[in-house]
Structure formats: C-alpha cells, structure tokens
Motif scaffolding. Structure first.
Motif, PDB file in Angstrom:
ATOM      1  N   ALA A  25       0.558  -1.333   0.184  1.00  8.81           N
ATOM      2  CA  ALA A  25       0.045  -0.041   0.431  1.00  8.81           C
ATOM      3  C   ALA A  25       1.229   1.207  -0.523  1.00  8.81           C
ATOM      4  O   ALA A  25       1.780   1.395   0.957  1.00  8.81           O
ATOM      5  CB  ALA A  25      -0.623   0.185   1.298  1.00  8.81           C
ATOM      6  N   ALA A  26       0.068   2.291  -0.345  1.00  6.39           N
ATOM      7  CA  ALA A  26       1.557   3.439  -0.221  1.00  6.39           C
ATOM      8  C   ALA A  26       0.647   4.863  -1.003  1.00  6.39           C
ATOM      9  O   ALA A  26      -0.834   4.233  -1.520  1.00  6.39           O
ATOM     10  CB  ALA A  26       2.014   2.839  -2.147  1.00  6.39           C
ATOM     11  N   GLY A  27       1.563   5.676  -0.085  1.00  8.21           N
ATOM     12  CA  GLY A  27       0.602   7.226  -0.254  1.00  8.21           C
ATOM     13  C   GLY A  27       1.131   7.685  -2.015  1.00  8.21           C
ATOM     14  O   GLY A  27       2.305   7.982  -2.705  1.00  8.21           O
ATOM     15  N   GLU A  81       3.133  10.623   5.897  1.00  8.20           N
ATOM     16  CA  GLU A  81       4.467  11.922   5.456  1.00  8.20           C
ATOM     17  C   GLU A  81       3.862  12.432   6.482  1.00  8.20           C
ATOM     18  O   GLU A  81       2.523  13.320   6.124  1.00  8.20           O
ATOM     19  CB  GLU A  81       4.674  11.444   3.997  1.00  8.20           C
ATOM     20  CG  GLU A  81       5.555  10.905   4.238  1.00  8.20           C
ATOM     21  CD  GLU A  81       5.210   9.175   4.177  1.00  8.20           C
ATOM     22  OE1 GLU A  81       4.304   9.144   3.477  1.00  8.20           O
ATOM     23  OE2 GLU A  81       5.934   8.590   4.290  1.00  8.20           O
ATOM     24  N   MET A 133       6.271   2.063   3.230  1.00  3.17           N
ATOM     25  CA  MET A 133       7.473   1.519   4.065  1.00  3.17           C
ATOM     26  C   MET A 133       7.853   0.249   4.235  1.00  3.17           C
ATOM     27  O   MET A 133       8.187  -0.311   4.833  1.00  3.17           O
ATOM     28  CB  MET A 133       6.251   1.776   5.268  1.00  3.17           C
ATOM     29  CG  MET A 133       5.416   2.903   6.217  1.00  3.17           C
ATOM     30  SD  MET A 133       5.128   3.616   7.420  1.00  3.17           S
ATOM     31  CE  MET A 133       4.286   3.789   7.004  1.00  3.17           C
ATOM     32  N   THR A 190      -3.711   4.053  -1.654  1.00  4.87           N
ATOM     33  CA  THR A 190      -4.541   4.042  -0.085  1.00  4.87           C
ATOM     34  C   THR A 190      -4.829   5.314  -0.156  1.00  4.87           C
ATOM     35  O   THR A 190      -5.954   5.582   0.583  1.00  4.87           O
ATOM     36  CB  THR A 190      -4.039   2.887   0.610  1.00  4.87           C
ATOM     37  OG1 THR A 190      -2.747   3.551   1.660  1.00  4.87           O
ATOM     38  CG2 THR A 190      -4.493   1.623  -0.210  1.00  4.87           C
TER      39      THR A 190
END
Ligand code: HPA
Length: 254
Positions: free
Chosen positions: A96-98, A175, A193, A216
């Motif tokens: 999952a990532a921003g 962040e 992460m 996400t």
C-alpha cells in the motif's frame, strides 16, 4: 507438496486473499523456521505457504517484516535469502502506498517501475554474501519484461494501471505535507514503508522482481486529508480483486 517452486510472492497489502487460492498447500509457521524473524504482534505470526496457484508451483510469504517494527534490515530481508537458497528466480510483491503524483487517485494500482531507498540503512550493509557483487548495479531493479507483461495483461483485462517510482521511508509515521512534497520533488510517485529492502536483496541474489502498489491515500497538495491505517486497509480491500487478477495472471505466465 511442491518441492521446487521458482516463483515467490510476498502477500502484502492488496493480495491477502490470494493465499486462499493456493491449493495443495503446505504451511510452515515462521516460528518453526530456524533463525526466521518472528512477529511480536500476537495473531500476526505469519507463515510460508508452498503450493500451487493455478498450475504454478509457488512459495508465498503470508506476513512480512517492516523496519518500523524494530527488525534489523537483515531480519527484514532474511526471507529473501531463504527464497534464494530454495531456487526462487522471480519475486512478486505488493504494498500500500500514498500517492504523490498529482495524476493519481485513491484506489489506483501502480506498477512499480523503479524505487528510491529513503530508509536509514541499506540491507546489503555489512559482509557481502557471494550471491552478488559488493557494489550492485541497480539500473533494472524491477524487470522491464515483467513490467511490459503486466501492462499487457492489464490492457487485456481492461484494468486501468498507473506506473511509477516507489519510495520507502522507515515509517511508522505517514508523511507531513512537506515530506510528501519533498519526495515528489525527489522523483517519487508513491510512498510506503516496505518492499525496497526486499527488492534490493532479491536483486543482489539475481531474482527478478515485479511489484504493484495500491494507492490508498494522497500526499498531494490540496488533496491531503487525515490518513489512518483503517482507511488504508479499506482502500486496498476495494481494489484487491483487480490487483489479484493481474498478479494471478503474471504468476501463471512466469
Ligand atoms: N505513506 C507511507 N506509507 C503508506 C502510505 C503513505 O501515505 N499509505 C500507505 N502506506
């Protein structure tokens, strides 16, 4: 039981349900494997699964280790060393990532084309193992052939995909707006992460890597809202079937 899989998959966010599709499965709890890191969180012990996905022999990791949990980089990447010893040639990962690319939306799938290690340490620091050279070329950390194949599969299936650079921080904080903005300036499209340490070690071992991020949340000016683990999970669950669809077919053709 299958004995010689050459394909491994780390069932990260967005791929959890794929574990249920593994047939003829043998489960090996991490706690039963000598020197394997063991999760300290109850109920998250994790296991290796050996079996078949479609017609393919695979080895799957259900549960991965993150640097923010307090593991050393050597512990985080120990499972990759095992994969190498078992003869794994191709590694599939998800996370999952921003999103920090302004063209991204929540729920997008991003094929990882490259990565940035913004963790405080490199997992290859220390003694060099003879699986690869001391100074490792990283010009193709993610297999171009697999990226092309994934794009073709997505097209065939009518699944919209983005492409981009994944940057890993140590976490566990998400962040600040200033950090998201800085990472975008650095060349990142998505921030997470995980994944980067595993891919570095796999690459050093000559294992071909392929990864997909599910976006996400957004670290984009004007679109930044509060982010929680629950919302990350919710957004990931919503696109899980599409992510699984692509991965299943990638593994089938591996
Ligand atoms: N930042 C870091 N890790 C993440 C994020 C994020 O915005 N979303 C999901 N994992």
């Amino acid at each position: 039981m299958t004995t010689h899989p050459t394909t491994a998959i780390i069932l990260g966010t967005g791929l959890g349900n794929l574990a249920k599709e593994i047939t003829e499965a043998t489960f090996i709890p991490y706690k039963d494997i000598p020197n394997f890191p063991v999760s300290t969180v109850e109920g998250h012990s994790g296991q290796l699964i050996f079996g078949k996905l479609g017609n393919k022999d695979i080895m799957a990791m259900e549960g991965r280790f993150h640097y923010y949990e307090g593991y050393t980089m050597q512990e985080v990447t120990f499972p990759i060393r095992i994969m190498y010893e078992l003869g794994i040639k191709t590694l599939f990962v998800s996370n999952a990532a921003g999103g920090v690319n302004p063209a991204f939306n929540i729920g997008d799938l991003m094929i990882i084309t490259d990565q940035i290690n913004a963790l405080p340490e490199n997992p290859l620091r220390g003694k060099n193992y003879p699986t690869g050279p001391r100074f490792v070329d990283m010009h193709e950390a993610y297999s171009r052939a697999l990226i092309e194949q994934a794009k073709n599969i997505a097209k065939e299936k009518g699944i919209k995909v983005q492409e981009g650079v994944y940057l890993a921080t140590q976490g566990p904080t998400y962040e600040t707006p200033a950090e998201y903005s800085m990472y975008h300036t650095w060349g990142a499209d998505a921030v997470g992460m995980s994944t980067v340490p595993e891919v570095i070690v796999a690459h050093h071992c000559g294992i071909k890597c392929f990864g997909i991020s599910v976006i996400t949340d957004l670290g984009i000016k004007g679109k930044i809202v509060e982010v929680s683990h629950e919302e990350v999970q919710k957004a990931a669950n919503a696109v899980q079937p599409l992510m699984a669809d692509i991965m299943r077919e990638m593994i089938n053709r591996a």
